[in-house]
Write a protein that holds these residues in place. Structure first.
Motif, PDB file in Angstrom:
ATOM      1  N   ARG A 130      -5.865  -7.287  -2.704  1.00 17.26           N
ATOM      2  CA  ARG A 130      -6.617  -8.209  -3.479  1.00 17.26           C
ATOM      3  C   ARG A 130      -5.914  -8.832  -4.544  1.00 17.26           C
ATOM      4  O   ARG A 130      -5.399  -8.161  -5.431  1.00 17.26           O
ATOM      5  N   ASP A 131      -5.408  -9.986  -4.302  1.00  8.92           N
ATOM      6  CA  ASP A 131      -4.649 -10.704  -5.809  1.00  8.92           C
ATOM      7  C   ASP A 131      -3.388  -9.998  -5.779  1.00  8.92           C
ATOM      8  O   ASP A 131      -2.969 -10.129  -6.903  1.00  8.92           O
ATOM      9  N   ALA A 132      -2.840  -9.718  -4.985  1.00  6.66           N
ATOM     10  CA  ALA A 132      -1.455  -8.836  -5.000  1.00  6.66           C
ATOM     11  C   ALA A 132      -0.633  -8.554  -3.778  1.00  6.66           C
ATOM     12  O   ALA A 132       0.169  -7.883  -3.418  1.00  6.66           O
ATOM     13  N   THR A 133      -0.524 -10.053  -3.267  1.00  4.65           N
ATOM     14  CA  THR A 133      -0.128 -10.229  -1.737  1.00  4.65           C
ATOM     15  C   THR A 133       1.480  -9.993  -1.925  1.00  4.65           C
ATOM     16  O   THR A 133       2.135  -9.246  -1.192  1.00  4.65           O
ATOM     17  N   GLY A 134       2.133 -10.539  -2.941  1.00  5.58           N
ATOM     18  CA  GLY A 134       3.754 -10.324  -3.317  1.00  5.58           C
ATOM     19  C   GLY A 134       4.032  -8.952  -3.262  1.00  5.58           C
ATOM     20  O   GLY A 134       5.051  -8.431  -2.397  1.00  5.58           O
ATOM     21  N   ASP A 135       3.434  -8.174  -4.091  1.00  4.24           N
ATOM     22  CA  ASP A 135       3.852  -6.761  -4.122  1.00  4.24           C
ATOM     23  C   ASP A 135       3.320  -5.813  -3.091  1.00  4.24           C
ATOM     24  O   ASP A 135       4.013  -4.874  -2.659  1.00  4.24           O
ATOM     25  N   VAL A 136       2.405  -6.276  -2.339  1.00  5.91           N
ATOM     26  CA  VAL A 136       1.989  -5.644  -1.074  1.00  5.91           C
ATOM     27  C   VAL A 136       3.038  -5.604  -0.071  1.00  5.91           C
ATOM     28  O   VAL A 136       3.341  -4.559   0.651  1.00  5.91           O
ATOM     29  N   VAL A 137       3.541  -7.009   0.218  1.00  2.36           N
ATOM     30  CA  VAL A 137       4.238  -7.109   1.464  1.00  2.36           C
ATOM     31  C   VAL A 137       5.701  -6.601   0.905  1.00  2.36           C
ATOM     32  O   VAL A 137       6.313  -5.997   1.764  1.00  2.36           O
ATOM     33  N   ARG A 138       6.207  -6.728  -0.426  1.00  6.50           N
ATOM     34  CA  ARG A 138       7.340  -6.045  -0.841  1.00  6.50           C
ATOM     35  C   ARG A 138       7.464  -4.410  -0.616  1.00  6.50           C
ATOM     36  O   ARG A 138       8.580  -3.949   0.015  1.00  6.50           O
ATOM     37  N   ILE A 139       6.520  -3.988  -1.145  1.00  7.07           N
ATOM     38  CA  ILE A 139       6.518  -2.277  -0.776  1.00  7.07           C
ATOM     39  C   ILE A 139       6.396  -2.164   0.842  1.00  7.07           C
ATOM     40  O   ILE A 139       6.790  -1.023   0.904  1.00  7.07           O
ATOM     41  N   LEU A 140       5.539  -2.460   1.544  1.00  5.78           N
ATOM     42  CA  LEU A 140       5.475  -2.379   2.950  1.00  5.78           C
ATOM     43  C   LEU A 140       7.060  -2.570   3.345  1.00  5.78           C
ATOM     44  O   LEU A 140       7.322  -1.560   4.118  1.00  5.78           O
ATOM     45  N   LYS A 141       7.634  -3.520   3.102  1.00  7.44           N
ATOM     46  CA  LYS A 141       8.885  -3.657   3.563  1.00  7.44           C
ATOM     47  C   LYS A 141      10.043  -2.394   3.052  1.00  7.44           C
ATOM     48  O   LYS A 141      10.630  -1.648   3.915  1.00  7.44           O
ATOM     49  N   GLU A 142       9.904  -2.114   1.547  1.00  7.14           N
ATOM     50  CA  GLU A 142      10.631  -1.247   1.160  1.00  7.14           C
ATOM     51  C   GLU A 142      10.384   0.214   1.601  1.00  7.14           C
ATOM     52  O   GLU A 142      11.407   1.162   1.899  1.00  7.14           O
ATOM     53  N   GLU A 143       9.282   0.607   2.037  1.00  7.27           N
ATOM     54  CA  GLU A 143       8.721   1.869   2.551  1.00  7.27           C
ATOM     55  C   GLU A 143       8.797   1.894   4.029  1.00  7.27           C
ATOM     56  O   GLU A 143       8.459   2.956   4.709  1.00  7.27           O
ATOM     57  N   GLU A 144       9.379   1.001   4.851  1.00  7.36           N
ATOM     58  CA  GLU A 144       9.527   0.643   6.246  1.00  7.36           C
ATOM     59  C   GLU A 144       8.170   1.046   6.743  1.00  7.36           C
ATOM     60  O   GLU A 144       8.150   1.822   7.684  1.00  7.36           O
TER      61      GLU A 144
END
Length: 255
Positions: A130-144
């Motif tokens: 919720r209201d955090a798309t950029g950080d959600v996608v970034r963390i998903l990528k960083e954590e594989e």
């Protein structure tokens, strides 16, 4: 047959009539329901329901809004529950910048810990955003996070973001908002994203679909979500039901 891939039958709103709610779901051809627990109370209730009904499964995790309350012992407990045969996913976890109970850095650290937990137990992860798309996608990528994949629960982002998540091995789950008359973006996602990557859910008791908007939601109404996707895609509703059910069965390792 339909599968409600995200429902909170463990919520206080069903305390008086959960058996009747479940019966109405079965009558509406909703043959499997995934009950999501996100704190101590709701995880315990999700496990009770999963053990009581053969067609109910549990997802266990810790909600980002309450991240500040989560202890290492809680995470160890969640990891131990992941061994239960009726537990099919980890979550809902993610980020929620709408509410300010838990600081962003605390949410992000707990999000990372639950992605790693999901990887250790080899279960899909269910994402709240919720209201955090950029950080959600970034963390998903960083954590594989693609190693386990999972579900973008009640997806409200753009077609472009949906495709980015699909490339990370995540399914796009649509709920009641896709039926709202003014819901331009969810309707675009339903239209543009292949059925191969779609799931349906209610998030009940929240987000009831049109024409029940504003009332208590329940899993029987997931049929209305399927009907709207079928209308938007100009497909028979039976095909949407079958394909989203097959997607859910595969993702959760069900037979």
């Amino acid at each position: 047959m339909l599968i409600d891939t995200h429902v909170h039958l463990n919520a206080d709103q069903y305390e008086e009539d959960v058996e009747e709610v479940i019966e109405r779901a079965l009558e509406a051809d909703v043959k499997k329901m995934i009950v999501v627990g996100f704190d101590t109370k709701t995880i315990n209730k999700a496990m009770e329901l999963a053990e009581a009904y053969p067609f109910i499964y549990a997802v266990v995790g810790w909600h980002p809004v309450d991240a500040i309350d989560c202890t290492e012992e809680d995470l160890e407990w969640i990891e131990s529950l992941a061994k239960h045969p009726k537990v099919v996913g980890i979550g809902e976890t993610g980020l929620d910048y709408y509410w300010d109970k838990s600081p962003k850095d605390v949410q992000q650290e707990l999000f990372r810990k639950q992605i790693r937990l999901a990887q250790r137990v080899n279960l899909p992860i269910i994402i709240h955003n919720r209201d955090a798309t950029g950080d959600v996608v970034r963390i998903l990528k960083e954590e594989e996070a693609e190693k386990t994949g999972g579900i973008m629960h009640c997806f409200g982002g753009s077609v472009e973001t949906a495709r980015e998540c699909i490339n990370m091995n995540f399914m796009i789950s649509l709920g009641g908002p896709v039926t709202f008359k003014n819901a331009k973006t969810p309707k675009e996602v339903a239209t543009e994203i292949s059925l191969d990557h779609l799931l349906i859910e209610t998030d009940a008791p929240y987000l009831a679909p049109h024409p029940h908007r504003g009332k208590r939601n329940e899993p029987a109404l997931v049929a209305l979500v399927a009907e709207e996707i079928a209308r938007l895609k100009e497909l028979p509703v039976e095909e949407v039901a079958q394909r989203t059910t097959e997607n859910a069965m595969k993702l959760f390792g069900m037979k």
